[in-house]
Structure formats: C-alpha cells, structure tokens
Motif scaffolding. Sequence first.
Motif, PDB file in Angstrom:
ATOM      1  N   ARG A   1      24.584  17.964  74.672  1.00 31.74           N
ATOM      2  CA  ARG A   1      25.836  18.125  73.931  1.00 31.74           C
ATOM      3  C   ARG A   1      25.890  17.161  72.753  1.00 31.74           C
ATOM      4  NH1 ARG A   1      28.152  18.040  79.072  1.00 31.74           N
ATOM      5  NH2 ARG A   1      29.399  16.190  78.545  1.00 31.74           N
ATOM      6  N   LEU A   2      25.404  15.950  72.939  1.00 37.40           N
ATOM      7  CA  LEU A   2      25.365  14.974  71.848  1.00 37.40           C
ATOM      8  C   LEU A   2      24.458  15.448  70.717  1.00 37.40           C
ATOM      9  CD1 LEU A   2      25.255  11.704  73.947  1.00 37.40           C
ATOM     10  CD2 LEU A   2      26.985  12.239  72.196  1.00 37.40           C
ATOM     11  N   VAL A   3      23.273  15.920  71.065  1.00 39.48           N
ATOM     12  CA  VAL A   3      22.329  16.383  70.038  1.00 39.48           C
ATOM     13  C   VAL A   3      22.900  17.591  69.305  1.00 39.48           C
ATOM     14  CG1 VAL A   3      20.037  17.390  69.621  1.00 39.48           C
ATOM     15  CG2 VAL A   3      20.278  15.427  71.168  1.00 39.48           C
ATOM     16  N   GLU A   4      23.434  18.541  70.037  1.00 43.64           N
ATOM     17  CA  GLU A   4      23.985  19.742  69.399  1.00 43.64           C
ATOM     18  C   GLU A   4      25.205  19.404  68.538  1.00 43.64           C
ATOM     19  OE1 GLU A   4      22.646  22.820  69.160  1.00 43.64           O
ATOM     20  OE2 GLU A   4      20.951  21.829  70.126  1.00 43.64           O
ATOM     21  N   SER A   5      26.035  18.495  68.992  1.00 44.02           N
ATOM     22  CA  SER A   5      27.187  18.069  68.189  1.00 44.02           C
ATOM     23  C   SER A   5      26.724  17.370  66.918  1.00 44.02           C
ATOM     24  CB  SER A   5      28.087  17.145  69.012  1.00 44.02           C
ATOM     25  OG  SER A   5      28.655  17.859  70.087  1.00 44.02           O
ATOM     26  N   ALA A   6      25.735  16.504  67.047  1.00 47.01           N
ATOM     27  CA  ALA A   6      25.202  15.800  65.869  1.00 47.01           C
ATOM     28  C   ALA A   6      24.591  16.798  64.887  1.00 47.01           C
ATOM     29  CB  ALA A   6      24.170  14.754  66.297  1.00 47.01           C
ATOM     30  N   ARG A   7      23.878  17.782  65.390  1.00 49.64           N
ATOM     31  CA  ARG A   7      23.293  18.792  64.505  1.00 49.64           C
ATOM     32  C   ARG A   7      24.375  19.488  63.697  1.00 49.64           C
ATOM     33  NH1 ARG A   7      19.810  22.990  67.560  1.00 49.64           N
ATOM     34  NH2 ARG A   7      19.451  23.632  65.439  1.00 49.64           N
ATOM     35  N   ALA A   8      25.415  19.934  64.361  1.00 49.91           N
ATOM     36  CA  ALA A   8      26.491  20.651  63.684  1.00 49.91           C
ATOM     37  C   ALA A   8      27.181  19.754  62.662  1.00 49.91           C
ATOM     38  CB  ALA A   8      27.501  21.170  64.707  1.00 49.91           C
ATOM     39  N   LEU A   9      27.470  18.535  63.045  1.00 50.93           N
ATOM     40  CA  LEU A   9      28.166  17.625  62.134  1.00 50.93           C
ATOM     41  C   LEU A   9      27.297  17.211  60.952  1.00 50.93           C
ATOM     42  CD1 LEU A   9      30.042  15.561  64.834  1.00 50.93           C
ATOM     43  CD2 LEU A   9      31.116  16.933  63.020  1.00 50.93           C
ATOM     44  N   LEU A  10      26.019  17.004  61.169  1.00 54.30           N
ATOM     45  CA  LEU A  10      25.128  16.665  60.054  1.00 54.30           C
ATOM     46  C   LEU A  10      25.102  17.799  59.037  1.00 54.30           C
ATOM     47  CD1 LEU A  10      22.166  14.988  61.950  1.00 54.30           C
ATOM     48  CD2 LEU A  10      23.655  13.886  60.259  1.00 54.30           C
ATOM     49  N   TRP A  11      25.098  19.038  59.508  1.00 55.65           N
ATOM     50  CA  TRP A  11      25.080  20.191  58.617  1.00 55.65           C
ATOM     51  C   TRP A  11      26.407  20.302  57.864  1.00 55.65           C
ATOM     52  CZ3 TRP A  11      24.004  25.894  60.471  1.00 55.65           C
ATOM     53  CH2 TRP A  11      23.600  26.662  59.369  1.00 55.65           C
ATOM     54  N   GLU A  12      27.508  20.034  58.569  1.00 64.98           N
ATOM     55  CA  GLU A  12      28.832  20.150  57.957  1.00 64.98           C
ATOM     56  C   GLU A  12      29.166  18.986  57.029  1.00 64.98           C
ATOM     57  OE1 GLU A  12      31.693  20.393  61.146  1.00 64.98           O
ATOM     58  OE2 GLU A  12      30.663  22.119  62.016  1.00 64.98           O
ATOM     59  N   ARG A  13      28.861  17.762  57.473  1.00 66.04           N
ATOM     60  CA  ARG A  13      29.379  16.567  56.801  1.00 66.04           C
ATOM     61  C   ARG A  13      28.323  15.619  56.255  1.00 66.04           C
ATOM     62  NH1 ARG A  13      34.013  14.618  61.080  1.00 66.04           N
ATOM     63  NH2 ARG A  13      35.058  16.628  61.251  1.00 66.04           N
ATOM     64  N   GLY A  14      27.070  15.803  56.648  1.00 67.22           N
ATOM     65  CA  GLY A  14      26.034  14.854  56.259  1.00 67.22           C
ATOM     66  C   GLY A  14      26.048  13.632  57.162  1.00 67.22           C
ATOM     67  N   TYR A  15      25.100  12.749  56.934  1.00 63.17           N
ATOM     68  CA  TYR A  15      24.936  11.569  57.784  1.00 63.17           C
ATOM     69  C   TYR A  15      26.090  10.585  57.619  1.00 63.17           C
ATOM     70  CZ  TYR A  15      22.592   7.603  60.020  1.00 63.17           C
ATOM     71  OH  TYR A  15      22.273   6.554  60.840  1.00 63.17           O
ATOM     72  N   VAL A  16      26.443  10.254  56.385  1.00 63.37           N
ATOM     73  CA  VAL A  16      27.511   9.282  56.139  1.00 63.37           C
ATOM     74  C   VAL A  16      28.837   9.790  56.702  1.00 63.37           C
ATOM     75  CG1 VAL A  16      28.850   8.121  54.335  1.00 63.37           C
ATOM     76  CG2 VAL A  16      26.384   8.276  54.136  1.00 63.37           C
ATOM     77  N   GLY A  17      29.099  11.069  56.564  1.00 67.04           N
ATOM     78  CA  GLY A  17      30.357  11.652  57.019  1.00 67.04           C
ATOM     79  C   GLY A  17      30.421  11.933  58.506  1.00 67.04           C
TER      80      GLY A  17
END
Length: 188
Positions: free
Chosen positions: A6-22
Amino acid sequence: MDAKERLVESARALLWERGYVGTSPKTIQQRAGVGQGSMYHHFTGKEDLAGAAIRRTADELRATADALLSGPGTAVTRIGAYLRRERDVLRGCPVGRLTQDPDVMATPALRAPVEETLAWLRARLAEVLREGLDRGELDSAVDPVSTATAIVAALQGGYVLARAANTTEPFDQAVAGVLALLGARAVR
C-alpha cells in the motif's frame, strides 16, 4: 495488499500526481492507511520509498512496452502498437515526468531508474528498427539509434504539449507524425 504494498502504490500515485517535492511522507501514509511506524519499518525514509515506487513504475513501463514491441508484425506495426497503446495522456508519462523534478534528478538513487528506463526504451526501439532493416521492411537510410531517440523525444514531447493544451490532440498528432515518417521509410 499488505502495508508495504500500500505504501509503494500510494507513493507511485502521488509521485505521478504531485512529484517528489509535493509528496510528503505523511500524505503517503494517509493514502496508504498506515502509520509512521509501519512506513519506517519497511523503508528507511521518503527517498527509499520513492525509489521503490519509481523502480516499480519503471519496471511496469518496460514490461508493457516490451510486450507490444515483441508482438507480431513489421517493425512499424509493433512501434505503432506501442505508440497507440491506451494511456492517460493528460497525466503525462509517469517516468518521463520525473525528469522535470529537480530533487529526483539530483538524487542518484531516484534518477537511476528514470535514466535507465528511458535508455532502455531507446535501445529497445532501436532493436526493433534494426530488425525491420534486417528483414528489408525499412529503407537502409533509417538509422535505428537516432530514429529511436526521435521516437522517444516525440512521445515525451507529445505528453508535454498535450498537458499544456489540456487536450490529447497534440499527443495524437505527435504519434501520427512519427508513424507517417516511419511509414514513408517502409519498403513496399
């Protein structure tokens, strides 16, 4: 799905949406429905988790591309299948977008899977073009390496143009243009 997944999948989605800084660790934890202790049990920190997420995204992109580029048909047919595959154009490429994130590009562990994936894609496309040359499907003037690089550049640029215009039309035009140029070099 366990907490790590769940952590990896959440990070994947957020990186695509917001980038690393966001993308904050707290936001990842909230989306994954896990606490801070669970995150730090599985990962040393945000960079470690982001690295796992980027690697998984890169692996999936390579697997999808390879399946289409290894399919039946001529080189141009297989490249067309890859370029025309269903994708969320207005969200951009989940790997290519990371090149615009200064923190990803400045962090070797995060940059590596991005750089490797784009290099792999260029090499795989060049291989397909070489096969087309060897089978006599393409004009001998086609340079596989530079043509493969142009295809990737047009694809990534198509994403940028589509996002800027908020319509898929520029992306579709970039794909159509690449395929028209390749078709003009096809031996009939």
